[in-house]
Design an enzyme around this catalytic site. Sequence first.
Site, PDB file in Angstrom:
ATOM      1  N   HIS A  22      -3.208   5.614  -7.082  1.00  0.00           N
ATOM      2  CA  HIS A  22      -3.258   5.988  -5.652  1.00  0.00           C
ATOM      3  C   HIS A  22      -3.903   7.355  -5.483  1.00  0.00           C
ATOM      4  O   HIS A  22      -4.814   7.551  -4.672  1.00  0.00           O
ATOM      5  CB  HIS A  22      -1.838   5.988  -5.074  1.00  0.00           C
ATOM      6  CG  HIS A  22      -1.741   6.519  -3.669  1.00  0.00           C
ATOM      7  ND1 HIS A  22      -1.674   5.694  -2.561  1.00  0.00           N
ATOM      8  CD2 HIS A  22      -1.706   7.790  -3.187  1.00  0.00           C
ATOM      9  CE1 HIS A  22      -1.600   6.439  -1.468  1.00  0.00           C
ATOM     10  NE2 HIS A  22      -1.610   7.718  -1.825  1.00  0.00           N
ATOM     11  N   GLU A  23      -3.432   8.322  -6.275  1.00  0.00           N
ATOM     12  CA  GLU A  23      -3.917   9.701  -6.114  1.00  0.00           C
ATOM     13  C   GLU A  23      -5.365   9.851  -6.603  1.00  0.00           C
ATOM     14  O   GLU A  23      -6.152  10.577  -5.990  1.00  0.00           O
ATOM     15  CB  GLU A  23      -2.992  10.677  -6.845  1.00  0.00           C
ATOM     16  CG  GLU A  23      -1.558  10.683  -6.317  1.00  0.00           C
ATOM     17  CD  GLU A  23      -1.429  11.127  -4.858  1.00  0.00           C
ATOM     18  OE1 GLU A  23      -2.408  11.665  -4.303  1.00  0.00           O
ATOM     19  OE2 GLU A  23      -0.360  10.937  -4.275  1.00  0.00           O
TER      20      GLU A  23
ATOM     21  N   HIS B 280      -5.636   7.214   3.326  1.00  0.00           N
ATOM     22  CA  HIS B 280      -4.486   6.312   3.407  1.00  0.00           C
ATOM     23  C   HIS B 280      -4.853   5.060   4.193  1.00  0.00           C
ATOM     24  O   HIS B 280      -5.452   5.140   5.266  1.00  0.00           O
ATOM     25  CB  HIS B 280      -3.295   7.022   4.061  1.00  0.00           C
ATOM     26  CG  HIS B 280      -2.627   7.984   3.133  1.00  0.00           C
ATOM     27  ND1 HIS B 280      -2.354   9.284   3.470  1.00  0.00           N
ATOM     28  CD2 HIS B 280      -2.192   7.837   1.855  1.00  0.00           C
ATOM     29  CE1 HIS B 280      -1.774   9.901   2.457  1.00  0.00           C
ATOM     30  NE2 HIS B 280      -1.675   9.044   1.459  1.00  0.00           N
TER      31      HIS B 280
END
Length: 360
Positions: free
Chosen positions: A254-255, A264
Amino acid sequence: MQTIRHSEQTLKTALISKNPVLVSQYEKLDAGEQRLMNEAFQPTSGLFGPITLHSRSDWITSHPEAPQDFEQFFSDPYRKTPSSEKRSIYIQSIGSLGNTRIISDEYIKWLKGYCEAFFYGLTVKLLEPVPVSATRCSFRVNDNTQNLQIHAGHILKFLKKKKPEDAFCVVGITMIDLYPRDSWNFVFGQASLTDGVGIFSFARYGSDFYSLRYEGKLKKLQKTSSSDYSIFDNYYIPEITSVLLLRSCKTLTHEIGHIFGLRHCQWLTCLMQGSNHLEEADRRPLNLCPICLRKLQCAIGFSIVERYKALVRWIDDESADTSGVTLKHSRKDNGNLPKPVEAFKEWKEWIMKCLAVLQK
């Protein structure tokens, strides 16, 4: 509970765009890839569903953001793309990741392998592990949870200085909790998209962090020199369970996705959804929705079929029955430890369904 359901046309535009150049790009994709991505705007899709909000504390409600469609991603003048000279993701472990060196080494190899499959086409390399003292970061004991924390911003500066020439990005991982500034309670991670560096902690992903029996609690930090890092010697590290490995893989990808310029996701259930708390992070899937998948494919240039096959191989590799395995008290001193992948089995079934659509 609230469901965020976009119209078919809204999702189709978010994925394909109305820009003739981007539409033409989409039409040049492999027929199977188009078939899979078109599932984004199929109301009866069993692969990609709408986002469900469970409480007012969920990310979308508490952090209003403008959604990012594919065209906005593609046109972002600030996003970074891997080049022929910079196609490596580096992982830097800070402090011990497991209760023995063997466990630490195996755990980071699992994360490396997962990132290689997820960001298929890029090289993932490991930097030599360093103790906390090497970063010269500030640290404290959290007033609320009584656990040790290290300063995320100071570690980002350390990583920036260590960034190799061929690095697209460098990500630090640690089992020690993080804080970004004195006024904050904690942060799961922090990144600098400009510098291509990030630091992420898996400390709160242990099954016991929020329990009364958590062993990482300390008394108030004694007044010692700010350069005395001996307090980190033999500091408590959670056991490596299948759930902790899954949470770690989810956070890491995700990061790193943010470093690629993916914001997002607010379109469909997706790895790139924001999360405000652990319960919400656990609801977030391991997979990218078609809109975010097209963004990542645009940045890296992989075959979606080959990427999914690589992820299946990672799950299957060393996956002899490891049900219930934890690595806290493993007595193996030689050879490879079994990878605890039982938490990934449901996701493997989902990938196989995607491969069936891709290879019709």
